[in-house]
Write a protein that holds these residues in place. Structure first.
Motif, PDB file in Angstrom:
ATOM      1  N   PHE A 139      -6.578  11.206  -7.315  1.00  0.00           N
ATOM      2  CA  PHE A 139      -5.380  10.383  -7.113  1.00  0.00           C
ATOM      3  C   PHE A 139      -4.422  10.946  -6.064  1.00  0.00           C
ATOM      4  CE2 PHE A 139      -6.590   9.735 -11.639  1.00  0.00           C
ATOM      5  CZ  PHE A 139      -7.060   8.454 -11.506  1.00  0.00           C
ATOM      6  N   THR A 140      -4.049  12.209  -6.223  1.00  0.00           N
ATOM      7  CA  THR A 140      -3.037  12.787  -5.332  1.00  0.00           C
ATOM      8  C   THR A 140      -3.545  12.908  -3.904  1.00  0.00           C
ATOM      9  OG1 THR A 140      -2.180  14.021  -7.221  1.00  0.00           O
ATOM     10  CG2 THR A 140      -1.405  14.683  -5.047  1.00  0.00           C
ATOM     11  N   THR A 141      -4.724  13.452  -3.723  1.00  0.00           N
ATOM     12  CA  THR A 141      -5.242  13.663  -2.360  1.00  0.00           C
ATOM     13  C   THR A 141      -5.347  12.356  -1.567  1.00  0.00           C
ATOM     14  OG1 THR A 141      -6.370  15.682  -3.032  1.00  0.00           O
ATOM     15  CG2 THR A 141      -7.144  14.619  -1.008  1.00  0.00           C
ATOM     16  N   PRO A 142      -5.938  11.296  -2.122  1.00  0.00           N
ATOM     17  CA  PRO A 142      -5.954  10.052  -1.345  1.00  0.00           C
ATOM     18  C   PRO A 142      -4.544   9.540  -1.023  1.00  0.00           C
ATOM     19  CG  PRO A 142      -7.510   9.899  -3.162  1.00  0.00           C
ATOM     20  CD  PRO A 142      -6.732  11.166  -3.357  1.00  0.00           C
ATOM     21  N   ALA A 143      -3.627   9.664  -1.976  1.00  0.00           N
ATOM     22  CA  ALA A 143      -2.252   9.200  -1.731  1.00  0.00           C
ATOM     23  C   ALA A 143      -1.569  10.042  -0.658  1.00  0.00           C
ATOM     24  CB  ALA A 143      -1.443   9.233  -3.025  1.00  0.00           C
ATOM     25  N   VAL A 144      -1.853  11.336  -0.634  1.00  0.00           N
ATOM     26  CA  VAL A 144      -1.295  12.223   0.396  1.00  0.00           C
ATOM     27  C   VAL A 144      -1.766  11.781   1.778  1.00  0.00           C
ATOM     28  CG1 VAL A 144      -1.485  14.587   1.324  1.00  0.00           C
ATOM     29  CG2 VAL A 144      -0.904  14.231  -1.070  1.00  0.00           C
ATOM     30  N   ILE A 145      -2.973  11.286   1.873  1.00  0.00           N
ATOM     31  CA  ILE A 145      -3.518  10.818   3.149  1.00  0.00           C
ATOM     32  C   ILE A 145      -2.962   9.433   3.506  1.00  0.00           C
ATOM     33  CG2 ILE A 145      -5.654  10.115   4.317  1.00  0.00           C
ATOM     34  CD1 ILE A 145      -7.039  12.332   2.511  1.00  0.00           C
ATOM     35  N   VAL A 189       0.841  -1.201   0.000  1.00  0.00           N
ATOM     36  CA  VAL A 189       0.000   0.000   0.000  1.00  0.00           C
ATOM     37  C   VAL A 189       0.878   1.253   0.000  1.00  0.00           C
ATOM     38  CG1 VAL A 189      -1.605   1.356   1.426  1.00  0.00           C
ATOM     39  CG2 VAL A 189      -2.019  -1.088   1.031  1.00  0.00           C
ATOM     40  N   HIS A 190       1.923   1.250   0.825  1.00  0.00           N
ATOM     41  CA  HIS A 190       2.808   2.404   0.931  1.00  0.00           C
ATOM     42  C   HIS A 190       3.537   2.673  -0.395  1.00  0.00           C
ATOM     43  CE1 HIS A 190       4.769   5.411   3.380  1.00  0.00           C
ATOM     44  NE2 HIS A 190       5.959   5.011   2.957  1.00  0.00           N
ATOM     45  N   ILE A 191       4.048   1.627  -1.006  1.00  0.00           N
ATOM     46  CA  ILE A 191       4.766   1.786  -2.275  1.00  0.00           C
ATOM     47  C   ILE A 191       3.817   2.212  -3.392  1.00  0.00           C
ATOM     48  CG2 ILE A 191       6.003   0.529  -4.092  1.00  0.00           C
ATOM     49  CD1 ILE A 191       7.378  -1.050  -1.784  1.00  0.00           C
ATOM     50  N   LEU A 192       2.648   1.584  -3.454  1.00  0.00           N
ATOM     51  CA  LEU A 192       1.685   1.957  -4.492  1.00  0.00           C
ATOM     52  C   LEU A 192       1.209   3.396  -4.326  1.00  0.00           C
ATOM     53  CD1 LEU A 192      -0.463  -1.279  -4.873  1.00  0.00           C
ATOM     54  CD2 LEU A 192       1.210  -0.334  -6.497  1.00  0.00           C
ATOM     55  N   SER A 193       0.943   3.808  -3.095  1.00  0.00           N
ATOM     56  CA  SER A 193       0.479   5.189  -2.909  1.00  0.00           C
ATOM     57  C   SER A 193       1.598   6.196  -3.187  1.00  0.00           C
ATOM     58  CB  SER A 193      -0.127   5.391  -1.519  1.00  0.00           C
ATOM     59  OG  SER A 193       0.840   5.280  -0.507  1.00  0.00           O
ATOM     60  N   SER A 194       2.842   5.835  -2.870  1.00  0.00           N
ATOM     61  CA  SER A 194       3.946   6.750  -3.200  1.00  0.00           C
ATOM     62  C   SER A 194       4.137   6.832  -4.708  1.00  0.00           C
ATOM     63  CB  SER A 194       5.248   6.313  -2.515  1.00  0.00           C
ATOM     64  OG  SER A 194       5.765   5.135  -3.077  1.00  0.00           O
ATOM     65  N   THR A 195       3.955   5.721  -5.382  1.00  0.00           N
ATOM     66  CA  THR A 195       4.063   5.706  -6.840  1.00  0.00           C
ATOM     67  C   THR A 195       2.950   6.539  -7.461  1.00  0.00           C
ATOM     68  OG1 THR A 195       5.058   3.510  -6.736  1.00  0.00           O
ATOM     69  CG2 THR A 195       4.140   4.190  -8.856  1.00  0.00           C
ATOM     70  N   LEU A 196       1.753   6.378  -6.941  1.00  0.00           N
ATOM     71  CA  LEU A 196       0.616   7.162  -7.418  1.00  0.00           C
ATOM     72  C   LEU A 196       0.846   8.650  -7.163  1.00  0.00           C
ATOM     73  CD1 LEU A 196      -2.204   6.801  -8.682  1.00  0.00           C
ATOM     74  CD2 LEU A 196      -3.111   6.654  -6.373  1.00  0.00           C
ATOM     75  N   LEU A 197       1.327   8.989  -6.004  1.00  0.00           N
ATOM     76  CA  LEU A 197       1.588  10.380  -5.645  1.00  0.00           C
ATOM     77  C   LEU A 197       2.626  10.999  -6.572  1.00  0.00           C
ATOM     78  CD1 LEU A 197       1.049  12.619  -3.528  1.00  0.00           C
ATOM     79  CD2 LEU A 197       2.848  11.615  -2.158  1.00  0.00           C
ATOM     80  N   PHE A 198       3.754  10.321  -6.729  1.00  0.00           N
ATOM     81  CA  PHE A 198       4.830  10.844  -7.560  1.00  0.00           C
ATOM     82  C   PHE A 198       4.446  10.825  -9.041  1.00  0.00           C
ATOM     83  CE2 PHE A 198       8.935  10.414  -9.815  1.00  0.00           C
ATOM     84  CZ  PHE A 198       9.486  11.628  -9.427  1.00  0.00           C
TER      85      PHE A 198
END
Length: 158
Positions: free
Chosen positions: A55-61, A10-19
């Protein structure tokens, strides 16, 4: 799948989505802006605002939540230097991103108004885009540094 693998995924996927979303929308928005085509700018700014919302807002959370849980699961202390630096850089990124979100909304509104009225983009639009561009660089480099810290986990100070 155990808790560690799930959280790390989850952490890697959300960081990938964020970046990835940040880099992708920045690329398309900046080059569309440079084209000067008001109709294209109106579309690009509208879609950039949506991408940040979806995408960005959920990943930021998710990032700090999954990061904190991983830290606890792995036995790291909140006073671990590389984690402190990563958290500080995350705050720097957020301090850049929040005004960028507002600037994107503003640019979108100004582009839509120019498109509807058949006028040129006003100076306020160009000021928004210059500031948007300037704020993107420290956020970009902060995220790169955070990735490095997460991977290397260096000993920064004792």
């Amino acid at each position: 799948m155990n808790a560690y693998v799930l959280l790390k995924t989850v952490h890697i996927l959300s960081s990938t989505l964020l970046f990835g979303t940040g880099l992708g929308t920045a690329f398309f928005m900046w080059f569309t802006h440079r084209s000067g085509q008001i109709a294209a700018i109106a579309v690009a700014t509208r879609l950039t605002v949506r991408a940040d919302l979806f995408f960005t807002t959920p990943a930021v959370i998710v990032q700090p939540l999954s990061g904190y849980l991983l830290m606890r699961l792995m036995g790291f202390d909140l006073h671990t230097p590389w984690l402190q630096v990563a958290a500080a850089l995350y705050l720097v990124t957020g301090a850049c991103w929040l005004p960028v979100v507002w600037l994107q909304w503003r640019a979108r509104n100004l582009a839509n108004t120019a498109l509807r009225s058949g006028t040129v983009l006003p100076p306020a639009y160009h000021r928004c885009m210059r500031l948007w561009f300037a704020l993107g660089w420290p956020a970009f480099f902060a995220v790169i540094a955070i990735f490095w810290l997460m991977i290397a986990k260096p000993t920064l100070w004792a």
